[in-house]
Write an enzyme that holds these catalytic residues in place. Structure first.
Site, PDB file in Angstrom:
ATOM      1  N   TYR A 146       0.814  -1.208   0.000  1.00  0.00           N
ATOM      2  CA  TYR A 146       0.000   0.000   0.000  1.00  0.00           C
ATOM      3  C   TYR A 146       0.855   1.270   0.000  1.00  0.00           C
ATOM      4  O   TYR A 146       1.970   1.296   0.514  1.00  0.00           O
ATOM      5  CB  TYR A 146      -0.975   0.030   1.180  1.00  0.00           C
ATOM      6  CG  TYR A 146      -0.406  -0.088   2.568  1.00  0.00           C
ATOM      7  CD1 TYR A 146      -0.175   1.035   3.348  1.00  0.00           C
ATOM      8  CD2 TYR A 146      -0.149  -1.340   3.134  1.00  0.00           C
ATOM      9  CE1 TYR A 146       0.295   0.924   4.650  1.00  0.00           C
ATOM     10  CE2 TYR A 146       0.321  -1.462   4.427  1.00  0.00           C
ATOM     11  CZ  TYR A 146       0.543  -0.325   5.184  1.00  0.00           C
ATOM     12  OH  TYR A 146       1.013  -0.442   6.466  1.00  0.00           O
ATOM     13  N   HIS A 169       6.745   3.278  17.780  1.00  0.00           N
ATOM     14  CA  HIS A 169       6.219   2.533  16.640  1.00  0.00           C
ATOM     15  C   HIS A 169       7.069   1.302  16.342  1.00  0.00           C
ATOM     16  O   HIS A 169       6.554   0.201  16.113  1.00  0.00           O
ATOM     17  CB  HIS A 169       6.233   3.475  15.432  1.00  0.00           C
ATOM     18  CG  HIS A 169       5.118   3.231  14.475  1.00  0.00           C
ATOM     19  ND1 HIS A 169       3.806   3.495  14.758  1.00  0.00           N
ATOM     20  CD2 HIS A 169       5.133   2.743  13.216  1.00  0.00           C
ATOM     21  CE1 HIS A 169       3.058   3.198  13.727  1.00  0.00           C
ATOM     22  NE2 HIS A 169       3.833   2.732  12.772  1.00  0.00           N
TER      23      HIS A 169
END
Length: 244
Positions: A146, A169
């Site tokens: 993506y 993250h």
């Protein structure tokens, strides 16, 4: 989901923003998704078999000059039936392959529905990031591809503030070693900031990874991470047989 997530440890010392690191080769990645014309299914079986052999031979020859991987999206998307992932040291080589695909019998029945372009470069958050495609490891069963765009506000934040959020993250990403990361950069050469391609044998694990990353601070700065396309790694002949 952030484009800089990786299972590797953070670098030390901390790189500065836009710091250039030595990299022998820049690789260009082309993710081309094709939609197949329904008329393909009306072609006689002998014709389809010959067309499959011609297409498979083309991919085999192309693999001597660059890396080419083929994936099926049949039944998973309404806008694409297959994907060809090209990895090369020049965009011209990917153009040549794309042109040759269209000259095959099969190529007369396909239309590109998405074409994403990106390139490799060192991460500003970790010098130990090695994308999966740059290793000798075999492709995993699934790849989820993506485009990814962060807000302009993200890039205007102080680097140390961004790095702190990225460390959170990255810590989430380390919990999922069964997910292999391929992060590449599209700044200036395509509409998105990054292209993400996550390889895995375990789709539920990838789904859990995405859900957990939604809860990190970096997700506040995500503008776009769609279309998110699940692809199944298959040989060219098997993909064409599955088309009807």
């Amino acid at each position: 989901m952030s484009a800089e997530n990786n299972n590797s440890s953070p670098a030390s010392p901390t790189p500065q923003p836009h710091q250039q690191q030595q990299q022998p080769t820049t690789y260009y990645l082309n993710f081309t998704f094709f939609k197949v014309d329904p008329k393909w299914r009306w072609l006689n079986e002998i014709g389809k078999d010959e067309a499959a052999k011609e297409f498979a031979t083309l991919i085999e020859v192309a693999n001597t000059k660059m890396k080419v991987r083929t994936y099926s999206t049949v039944g998973l998307r309404e806008d694409a039936d297959m994907m060809v992932w090209m990895i090369s040291d020049s965009i011209e080589k990917t153009q040549i392959l794309a042109s040759k695909i269209y000259t095959t019998v099969f190529g007369k029945y396909v239309t590109p529905s998405y074409v994403f372009l990106s390139s490799s470069r060192p991460s500003v958050y970790s010098s130990k990031v090695t994308p999966g495609f740059m290793t000798d490891e075999e492709p995993l069963k699934y790849v989820i591809v993506y485009p990814f765009i962060k807000s302009r506000e993200w890039y205007l934040l102080p680097f140390e503030e961004r790095k702190k959020m990225m460390e959170e993250h990255i810590a989430v990403g380390r919990k999922f070693p069964q997910v292999r990361l391929n992060t590449t950069y599209s700044f200036g050469i395509d509409d998105q900031d990054f292209m993400l391609a996550f390889e895995t044998q375990d789709l539920p694990a990838f789904q859990e990874l995405i859900m957990q990353l939604r809860e990190t601070q970096v997700s506040r700065h995500v503008v776009r991470d769609t279309p998110m396309i699940v692809c199944v790694h298959k040989k060219p002949e098997d993909i064409l047989k599955s088309l009807g």
